[in-house]
Motif scaffolding. Sequence first.
Motif, PDB file in Angstrom:
ATOM      1  N   ALA A  38       9.446  -4.164  -1.994  1.00 25.61           N
ATOM      2  CA  ALA A  38       8.520  -4.347  -0.875  1.00 25.61           C
ATOM      3  C   ALA A  38       8.695  -3.238   0.155  1.00 25.61           C
ATOM      4  O   ALA A  38       7.714  -2.720   0.698  1.00 25.61           O
ATOM      5  N   ALA A  39       9.940  -2.834   0.436  1.00 23.06           N
ATOM      6  CA  ALA A  39      10.188  -1.757   1.401  1.00 23.06           C
ATOM      7  C   ALA A  39       9.648  -0.433   0.881  1.00 23.06           C
ATOM      8  O   ALA A  39       9.076   0.353   1.637  1.00 23.06           O
ATOM      9  N   ALA A  41       7.113  -0.092  -1.190  1.00 22.76           N
ATOM     10  CA  ALA A  41       5.654  -0.199  -1.129  1.00 22.76           C
ATOM     11  C   ALA A  41       5.153   0.029   0.291  1.00 22.76           C
ATOM     12  O   ALA A  41       4.089   0.618   0.495  1.00 22.76           O
ATOM     13  N   ARG A  42       5.877  -0.439   1.305  1.00 24.36           N
ATOM     14  CA  ARG A  42       5.482  -0.241   2.707  1.00 24.36           C
ATOM     15  C   ARG A  42       5.732   1.192   3.157  1.00 24.36           C
ATOM     16  O   ARG A  42       5.213   1.626   4.179  1.00 24.36           O
ATOM     17  N   GLY A  43       6.587   1.929   2.459  1.00 28.48           N
ATOM     18  CA  GLY A  43       6.901   3.312   2.837  1.00 28.48           C
ATOM     19  C   GLY A  43       8.074   3.407   3.799  1.00 28.48           C
ATOM     20  O   GLY A  43       8.206   4.401   4.515  1.00 28.48           O
ATOM     21  N   ASP A  44       8.928   2.381   3.829  1.00 32.08           N
ATOM     22  CA  ASP A  44      10.063   2.390   4.751  1.00 32.08           C
ATOM     23  C   ASP A  44      11.064   3.504   4.463  1.00 32.08           C
ATOM     24  O   ASP A  44      11.803   3.916   5.344  1.00 32.08           O
ATOM     25  N   ASP A  46      10.231   6.585   3.239  1.00 27.50           N
ATOM     26  CA  ASP A  46       9.542   7.866   3.069  1.00 27.50           C
ATOM     27  C   ASP A  46      10.067   8.969   3.991  1.00 27.50           C
ATOM     28  O   ASP A  46      10.165  10.118   3.591  1.00 27.50           O
TER      29      ASP A  46
END
Length: 174
Positions: A38-39, A41-44, A46
């Motif tokens: 989930a992290a 996918a959110r881009g945490d 990046d």
Amino acid sequence: MSTGSPGGSGPGGQGARPERIGPPMTEEQKRIEGALEAAIARGDFDDLPGAGEPLALPSTHDPDWWIKQRLAEDDVDRDALLPVVVLLRREHEGMDDTLAALQTEAQVREYLEDFNARVRADRAANPLARMLAPEVEVEERVAAWREAHREPEPPAPEPADPAPRRRRWWPFGS
């Protein structure tokens, strides 16, 4: 029949997650894996510093590489790694400056008694230690502080000018 691409195991290889190899995951591992996905996918993850750069690992195995790296980057207070007795000895060396900054005799007494309590606690924890921190004589230090912080006595009033000398009426003789 499509065999898929190296990027994934599903049809066409796009967007499909590769199958996990190894023993089945426990519930805790599944929860952690789901939180990581989930992290991602959110881009945490990046814009993290050092992203895409190799880790600066030593060439030989060193189990303490991470703390040495943190020390090299001044990310850790080096004094926190010293033994308590060394910290107490350093504090004893700078005690005069510390006492000079205190405002009241009660603060001085409290600080000195606390210092002695920490010295005794270190001695009790390490009874066979070769290096000991010195205890301080509380009453001597308080007396020295009191002397240094004593208000100066007001200067003695200058005596009033004596009455002016009368001039003799005759100009001759002594």
